[in-house]
Design an enzyme around this catalytic site. Structure first.
Site, PDB file in Angstrom:
ATOM      1  N   GLY A 360       0.632  -1.274   0.208  1.00 11.42           N
ATOM      2  CA  GLY A 360       0.109  -0.217   0.337  1.00 11.42           C
ATOM      3  C   GLY A 360       0.762   1.194  -0.262  1.00 11.42           C
ATOM      4  N   PRO A 361       0.395   2.897  -0.369  1.00 13.84           N
ATOM      5  CA  PRO A 361       0.843   3.591  -0.141  1.00 13.84           C
ATOM      6  C   PRO A 361       1.829   3.898   1.140  1.00 13.84           C
ATOM      7  CG  PRO A 361      -1.587   4.127  -0.639  1.00 13.84           C
ATOM      8  CD  PRO A 361      -1.274   2.429  -0.909  1.00 13.84           C
ATOM      9  N   PRO A 362       2.505   5.141   1.584  1.00 10.13           N
ATOM     10  CA  PRO A 362       3.233   5.258   2.384  1.00 10.13           C
ATOM     11  C   PRO A 362       2.251   5.999   2.854  1.00 10.13           C
ATOM     12  CG  PRO A 362       4.919   5.873   0.693  1.00 10.13           C
ATOM     13  CD  PRO A 362       2.872   5.722  -0.349  1.00 10.13           C
ATOM     14  N   GLY A 365      -0.500   2.427   7.567  1.00 12.51           N
ATOM     15  CA  GLY A 365      -0.318   2.211   8.595  1.00 12.51           C
ATOM     16  C   GLY A 365       0.291   0.066   8.029  1.00 12.51           C
ATOM     17  N   LYS A 366       1.188   0.646   7.694  1.00 16.74           N
ATOM     18  CA  LYS A 366       2.071  -1.050   7.113  1.00 16.74           C
ATOM     19  C   LYS A 366       2.751  -1.179   8.498  1.00 16.74           C
ATOM     20  CE  LYS A 366       2.975  -0.287   3.099  1.00 16.74           C
ATOM     21  NZ  LYS A 366       2.929   1.345   3.206  1.00 16.74           N
ATOM     22  N   SER A 685      -3.342   1.673 -18.491  1.00 15.33           N
ATOM     23  CA  SER A 685      -5.022   1.520 -17.849  1.00 15.33           C
ATOM     24  C   SER A 685      -5.311   3.090 -18.109  1.00 15.33           C
ATOM     25  CB  SER A 685      -4.881   1.615 -16.422  1.00 15.33           C
ATOM     26  OG  SER A 685      -3.833   2.631 -15.924  1.00 15.33           O
ATOM     27  N   LYS A 728      -8.615   3.826  -7.509  1.00 17.08           N
ATOM     28  CA  LYS A 728      -9.510   4.479  -8.641  1.00 17.08           C
ATOM     29  C   LYS A 728     -10.760   5.110  -8.197  1.00 17.08           C
ATOM     30  CE  LYS A 728      -5.859   2.483 -12.267  1.00 17.08           C
ATOM     31  NZ  LYS A 728      -6.266   1.747 -13.371  1.00 17.08           N
TER      32      LYS A 728
END
Length: 780
Positions: A360-362, A365-366, A685, A728
């Site tokens: 996931g993006p920064p 909460g990873k 895409s 998206k």
């Protein structure tokens, strides 16, 4: 005894000397190499064998001038001239006759002649001078005994010297003092001052030699002590062996290692064998041997690792679910997977631990999720950042043959955890590098493969280490940079960007309480309504995660803290949407980035970046030219190919697309541009967006500003599915767009979109380009 030689010459050739002061009465061998000096020797030899020796002030002068030479020197006689040496130098022997002072220099052809005046006798010998001569002689005899490098003949001849001038010359020539001080002795005109100066210098040299002797003696005694200790230890070892006490139960280091093995009952057999082997090797090795330190360090590492130590898992699914909800809002998919693992673990204790990859993006909460998982399972937590690692030894460790070798970072992490079943977070696995030092990802394969990690091999340990009980969690921003062999061993869980609704809830439950505490404030100090939080999210932050949002909340708190301390505010402060700019300055973003008007050739596309979903504008325009396709906007190869395929489709189906008959490709250039050119863009895409933009430009029909689209195309006009549907759709919703065109095959993926957002959106699922154009273009 022959009378001493006298100097009767007023003019003689000059011989400059480096690092040497000649005294009267001295016989000195010289190696002459400079051309001018050789000519001076030859000139003196041809005339009367008389030459003047002057010392250079600095040795590096190759052709010294009058200012670079001392003016007091010695008139000398050439005793012997040998043939030139093989290297071209000339070897001569000169004898000092008398001290002279140079009054004039004259350069003649390739040598220098000097005018000199003899300095003559120093004066009469008084009883005081005789006493000083005796003191000087005694000092020199003491110096001779301490120095031990002087010839005995010098000391024997000293007793026959009664002339103070001759005595000082002999002693000055044979003591180790700096060149400038020897020159100072030569230049002394008063015999009294000369004797006193030399007595002071000899006393100083004797003190220095005494200190040097003491230092040498101390060093020697230390070496002798070390050798003595070595022999005593060897004797002690032999005595212990004879008494049957060679194991060293009486507090020796070997005995301590043996005791540690006995205490660690759960160590695997191969570990015990390896430690015993190293102890035996250490026992046979001299204590001061360099390798003994390496072996001790290795044994210490073996004992520090948690081979048999484990924490007891908390297998209560309900309790774990409660803890996960306390720490994180939403993220149901990840929580569900952890709870499934706990349930399986409870039913099957020997089940293999999964390798979970959070993508996931920064800021979503990873990393903090890994800590929550460890807390929920009652396990130790270890984090290891892989960003920028290029050396395989970082993972596998260095072999013990290298100086300063140590285990790799995985084994170091296990030591830090002090448990063989921690939650091990491998952060930023998508940023592992590769260069000539090896491939770290290949080393990670063994650690992350459930079939291999029961016997992980570290170069330093040289024995297998069991990682099967470790719960590995990896994190990544994107997956395409992770090697396929490594990615195949991981179970991917996508953590998309948070919706605006999620961010409001997270702000109220987590971020605002956290920042209140960090900034020394209380709930009674201020209130932030939902409308204000919404404004911070919409007007000041545009991100998939929460970091920028938290920074702005922190900034807001600091401003409030300052007002409270300064006395501006004494009651509870309410931050409204109207007063928010006073704390956070002018809004960074507009309230709604949706295009207000329908424009020809302008399409709203959708893309996924490391920061989550983004709205992507596509523009095209037609101009006179030669049929070229111009692409700008820092595009990658895949996107360029999509644009070429889109143009090929339009040209092939111009009748169906109702392209005007007067449009001739060879007469016009088509320019397709993706704004924000500083940001790299790539991916297939944007295909349907590019086709729609081209058709709109060629037919002069505007594109609806209320529609966003994403999808890949083929040359036959089919629309293929794409990834990142949830991100998206969230980006479109965030930007005020409520109608999205998606490939038909992506219809099931819309169920991942939060229900609240899904109910506000209109999805149009298409299979062909014709359906896209029908929905997007506004025909009259």
């Amino acid at each position: 005894m022959s009378a001493p030689k006298k100097w009767h010459h007023k003019k003689a050739p000059l011989l400059p000397l480096r690092n040497l002061v000649v005294f009267p009465g001295m016989t000195v061998p010289l190696i002459i190499g400079r051309e001018k000096s050789i000519k001076a020797i030859e000139k003196a030899n041809d005339v009367d064998r008389r030459i003047v020796c002057l010392t250079q002030k600095k040795e590096h002068y190759d052709n010294p001038t009058q200012r670079e030479l001392y003016d007091i020197g010695v008139g000398c006689e050439l005793l012997q001239i040998q043939q030139k040496l093989p290297d071209g130098n000339l070897r001569v022997i000169v004898e000092g006759i008398e001290r002279v002072k140079v009054t004039d220099f004259e350069d003649i052809e390739d040598l220098t002649m000097v005018d000199v005046e003899p300095l003559g006798s120093i004066g009469e010998v008084t009883p005081h001078i005789k006493a000083l001569m005796r003191v000087l002689s005694e000092k020199f005899e003491e110096y001779f005994r301490v120095h031990k490098r002087l010839l005995p003949e010098i000391l024997l001849g000293l007793s026959n010297i009664h002339d103070p001038d001759e005595l000082t010359n002999v002693i000055a020539a044979n003591i180790s003092i700096p060149l400038i001080e020897k020159q100072e002795i030569l230049a002394q005109t008063s015999i009294l001052e000369r004797l006193e100066f030399m007595i002071d210098k000899l006393s100083e040299e004797l003190e220095i030699l005494s200190i040097q002797q003491k230092i040498d003696s101390d060093v020697k005694s230390k070496i002798d002590k070390t050798q003595r200790e070595f022999y005593l230890r060897e004797q002690l070892r032999s005595i212990e062996k004879e008494l049957g006490e060679s194991d060293g139960e009486f507090g020796s280091e070997i005995g301590e290692f043996r005791k540690k093995i006995q205490k660690r009952k759960g160590l695997p057999n191969y570990v015990v064998e390896k430690v015993n082997e190293q102890i035996e090797k250490l026992q046979k090795m001299p204590p001061m041997a360099a390798e003994s330190a390496v072996i001790r360090n290795y044994i210490d590492w073996i004992f520090d690792l948690p081979w048999e130590k484990k924490t007891k898992d908390r297998l209560d699914v309900n309790a774990a679910h409660k803890i996960l909800n306390e720490d994180h809002y939403d993220l149901e998919e990840v929580k569900e997977r952890i709870l499934e693992y706990l349930a399986v673990r409870k039913l099957s204790p020997d089940a293999k631990s999964p390798i979970i990859c959070l993508v996931g993006p920064p800021g979503v909460g990873k990393t903090s999720l890994g800590k929550s998982v460890a807390r929920a399972m009652n396990r130790q937590f270890v984090r290891m950042s892989l960003g920028g690692i290029k050396d395989e030894a970082e993972i596998r460790g260095h072999r013990r043959t290298y100086v300063g070798s140590m285990p790799g970072r995985i084994i170091q992490g296990m030591k830090q955890a002090n448990s063989s079943n921690p939650v091990f977070l491998l952060d930023e696995i998508d940023k592992v590098g590769l260069d000539f030092r090896g491939d770290p990802t290949s080393a990670l394969l063994e650690a992350l493969d459930p079939e291999q990690n029961t016997a992980f091999s570290d170069h330093y340990l040289e024995i297998p280490y069991d990682l099967s009980d470790v719960l590995f969690i990896t994190t990544a921003n994107v997956t395409h940079t992770i090697p396929s062999a490594l990615f195949d061993r991981m179970e991917t869980i996508i953590i998309p960007g948070y919706t605006q609704f999620d961010k409001v809830e997270i702000s109220k439950k987590f971020l605002i309480p956290k920042q209140l505490k960090s900034n020394g404030l209380k709930k009674s100090d201020l209130s932030i309504p939902d409308a204000t939080i919404n404004m911070i999210i919409e007007r000041y932050t545009r991100e998939a995660g929460l970091r920028s949002l938290e920074r702005h909340i922190s900034k807001l708190m600091r401003k409030v803290a300052k007002k409270k301390v300064s006395g501006e505010v004494t009651e509870k402060l309410k931050i409204t949407t109207k007063s928010l700019p006073d704390y956070l300055d002018i809004p960074v973003f507009k309230s709604d980035t949706q295009r207000k008007t329908d424009e020809v050739g302008t399409v709203t596309g959708l893309a996924v970046t490391e920061d989550g979903g983004e709205v992507l504008c596509i523009e095209s325009t037609l101009m006179d030219g030669t049929g070229k396709l111009i692409l700008t906007g820092l595009l990658g190869d895949v996107m360029k190919e999509s644009a070429i395929a889109a143009l090929s489709y339009v040209r092939t189906h111009r009748k169906e697309l109702k392209i005007p008959k007067d449009y001739k490709e060879d007469d016009y250039d088509l320019h397709i541009h993706f704004p924000e050119g500083a940001i790299p863009k790539d991916g297939p895409s944007a295909g349907i967006g590019i086709v729609t933009s081209i058709v709109s430009t060629l037919t002069n029909i505007p594109v609806s500003s209320k529609v966003a689209m994403t999808g890949e195309i083929t040359l036959r006009g089919k629309v293929l599915p794409i990834g990142g549907v949830k991100q998206k759709v969230l980006a479109a919703h965030r930007n005020g767009i409520r109608k999205v065109i998606l490939p038909k095959d992506n219809e099931p993926h819309t169920t991942k979109v939060p229900e609240k957002i899904r109910n506000e959106m209109e999805f149009v699922f298409v299979e062909t380009i014709k359906e896209v154009i029908k929905e997007a273009l506004i025909r009259k």
